[in-house]
Design a protein around this motif. Structure first.
Motif, PDB file in Angstrom:
ATOM      1  N   TYR A 134       0.843  -1.199   0.000  1.00  0.00           N
ATOM      2  CA  TYR A 134       0.000   0.000   0.000  1.00  0.00           C
ATOM      3  C   TYR A 134       0.871   1.240   0.000  1.00  0.00           C
ATOM      4  N   LEU A 135       0.529   2.194  -0.864  1.00  0.00           N
ATOM      5  CA  LEU A 135       1.216   3.473  -0.933  1.00  0.00           C
ATOM      6  C   LEU A 135       0.291   4.535  -0.351  1.00  0.00           C
ATOM      7  N   PRO A 136       0.483   4.911   0.913  1.00  0.00           N
ATOM      8  CA  PRO A 136      -0.479   5.795   1.569  1.00  0.00           C
ATOM      9  C   PRO A 136      -0.506   7.215   1.016  1.00  0.00           C
ATOM     10  N   VAL A 137       0.630   7.727   0.557  1.00  0.00           N
ATOM     11  CA  VAL A 137       0.654   9.088   0.015  1.00  0.00           C
ATOM     12  C   VAL A 137      -0.189   9.170  -1.252  1.00  0.00           C
ATOM     13  N   GLU A 138      -0.032   8.181  -2.118  1.00  0.00           N
ATOM     14  CA  GLU A 138      -0.766   8.162  -3.385  1.00  0.00           C
ATOM     15  C   GLU A 138      -2.143   7.508  -3.250  1.00  0.00           C
ATOM     16  N   HIS A 139      -2.371   6.783  -2.161  1.00  0.00           N
ATOM     17  CA  HIS A 139      -3.550   5.929  -1.960  1.00  0.00           C
ATOM     18  C   HIS A 139      -3.725   5.017  -3.178  1.00  0.00           C
ATOM     19  N   LYS A 140      -2.685   4.221  -3.404  1.00  0.00           N
ATOM     20  CA  LYS A 140      -2.675   3.253  -4.498  1.00  0.00           C
ATOM     21  C   LYS A 140      -2.074   1.947  -3.992  1.00  0.00           C
ATOM     22  N   LEU A 141      -2.308   0.885  -4.764  1.00  0.00           N
ATOM     23  CA  LEU A 141      -1.659  -0.384  -4.525  1.00  0.00           C
ATOM     24  C   LEU A 141      -0.488  -0.534  -5.477  1.00  0.00           C
ATOM     25  N   LEU A 142       0.628  -0.994  -4.956  1.00  0.00           N
ATOM     26  CA  LEU A 142       1.770  -1.317  -5.791  1.00  0.00           C
ATOM     27  C   LEU A 142       1.820  -2.832  -5.932  1.00  0.00           C
ATOM     28  N   PHE A 143       1.711  -3.314  -7.170  1.00  0.00           N
ATOM     29  CA  PHE A 143       1.820  -4.752  -7.405  1.00  0.00           C
ATOM     30  C   PHE A 143       3.288  -5.141  -7.322  1.00  0.00           C
ATOM     31  N   MET A 144       3.594  -6.113  -6.460  1.00  0.00           N
ATOM     32  CA  MET A 144       4.972  -6.539  -6.304  1.00  0.00           C
ATOM     33  C   MET A 144       5.267  -7.756  -7.174  1.00  0.00           C
ATOM     34  N   PHE A 145       4.539  -8.847  -6.940  1.00  0.00           N
ATOM     35  CA  PHE A 145       4.772 -10.047  -7.736  1.00  0.00           C
ATOM     36  C   PHE A 145       3.696 -11.085  -7.436  1.00  0.00           C
ATOM     37  N   GLU A 146       3.556 -12.025  -8.372  1.00  0.00           N
ATOM     38  CA  GLU A 146       2.719 -13.198  -8.120  1.00  0.00           C
ATOM     39  C   GLU A 146       3.522 -14.164  -7.254  1.00  0.00           C
ATOM     40  N   LEU A 147       2.829 -15.020  -6.540  1.00  0.00           N
ATOM     41  CA  LEU A 147       3.508 -15.996  -5.693  1.00  0.00           C
ATOM     42  C   LEU A 147       2.839 -17.349  -5.876  1.00  0.00           C
ATOM     43  N   ASP A 148       3.589 -18.303  -6.395  1.00  0.00           N
ATOM     44  CA  ASP A 148       3.053 -19.651  -6.576  1.00  0.00           C
ATOM     45  C   ASP A 148       2.684 -20.258  -5.231  1.00  0.00           C
ATOM     46  N   GLU A 149       1.612 -21.030  -5.221  1.00  0.00           N
ATOM     47  CA  GLU A 149       1.166 -21.727  -4.009  1.00  0.00           C
ATOM     48  C   GLU A 149       1.020 -20.755  -2.842  1.00  0.00           C
ATOM     49  N   LEU A 150       0.311 -19.668  -3.103  1.00  0.00           N
ATOM     50  CA  LEU A 150       0.169 -18.606  -2.109  1.00  0.00           C
ATOM     51  C   LEU A 150      -0.427 -19.123  -0.803  1.00  0.00           C
ATOM     52  N   GLU A 151      -1.466 -19.940  -0.899  1.00  0.00           N
ATOM     53  CA  GLU A 151      -2.115 -20.436   0.315  1.00  0.00           C
ATOM     54  C   GLU A 151      -1.176 -21.318   1.129  1.00  0.00           C
ATOM     55  N   GLN A 152      -0.402 -22.156   0.458  1.00  0.00           N
ATOM     56  CA  GLN A 152       0.544 -23.026   1.163  1.00  0.00           C
ATOM     57  C   GLN A 152       1.654 -22.197   1.824  1.00  0.00           C
ATOM     58  N   LYS A 153       2.055 -21.109   1.154  1.00  0.00           N
ATOM     59  CA  LYS A 153       3.082 -20.236   1.725  1.00  0.00           C
ATOM     60  C   LYS A 153       2.556 -19.584   3.006  1.00  0.00           C
TER      61      LYS A 153
END
Length: 253
Positions: A134-153
């Protein structure tokens, strides 16, 4: 000293020791950035303007009275407007003081705001699964990356606590708050660390109450694999590291 006594000292005020210390601020050392910078080439996602329209219960008495840690959720998604509201409620900027420090929706010692908000998004309308900041100054989301097996992580990060896998399967979003301690150390030196822990409690309580107001539930997570979550979020683990987490999802009907 027993191990309890050693840790209890941390809970006490050390003002009498602190008042004799010349802090980096007093020394004239440049204040650290108030927010973490990001690459200008980053993928940014606009968040809807925060609106009361997403709130289904605006009675603060009821929200406080009905607040509970919610460990089981429905399969419903959060809307992007609801996520925008939760982010604003926990770290939204509402103004700036004359020194350029941000005033936010949560109290913070000396407006130092050492926290960054990372999101493991699983089910938010119109947003792909993955890791965001989260970018509070801009009030935007910054996409970082996809993550395989997110739930397992997530299961691994939360040390396979018996109830936590329900977060991965049902929760819409997992919040992970990191701290950059020097933002507070610059001003408060040895008193910074107790203040940081107090301040992050304010953040999570706002998440609870804001979630309650939109028919969602939250659950704080204080037991997690420090090294693994820092590695997943690509934090150095020293100058910035995760300090608290919380799951959010729509309540079961």
């Amino acid at each position: 000293m027993t191990r309890y006594e050693q840790q209890r000292q941390f809970l006490k005020s050390n003002f009498h020791e602190f008042k004799h210390i010349k802090t980096d601020k007093i020394k004239g050392i440049t204040q650290p950035p108030i927010v973490k910078p990001f690459d200008s080439e980053s993928v940014l996602i606009d968040l809807p303007k925060v609106s009361k329209d997403v709130v289904s219960n605006d009675n603060i008495f009821d929200c406080i009275d009905q607040r509970r840690s919610t460990r089981f959720y429905s399969a419903d998604t959060l809307s992007l407007g609801e996520l925008s509201y939760l982010l604003w409620a926990t770290q939204g900027i509402t103004g700036m003081n004359k020194n350029g420090l941000t005033l936010r929706t949560v109290p913070c010692s000396g407006a130092t705001h050492t926290f960054e908000t990372y999101l493991m998004i699983m089910r938010v309308e119109g947003i792909q699964q993955g890791i965001y900041r989260y970018l509070p100054v801009e009030h935007k989301l910054l996409f970082m990356f996809e993550l395989d097996e997110l739930e397992q992580k997530i299961d691994a990060v939360t040390l396979d606590q018996p109830f936590v896998p329900n977060f991965a399967k049902k929760a819409a979003v997992l919040f992970a708050w990191s701290t950059t301690p020097y933002r507070s150390e610059w001003k408060y030196d040895i008193s910074a660390h107790k203040k940081i822990l107090i301040d992050v409690g304010h953040v999570c309580q706002n998440l609870y109450l804001a979630s309650e107001s939109i028919g969602a539930g939250a659950c704080a997570i204080g037991i997690y694999d420090q090294q693994l979550i820092d590695e997943i979020l690509r934090l150095d683990g020293d100058e910035e590291f995760v300090i608290y987490m919380g799951a959010v999802g729509k309540k079961r009907k």
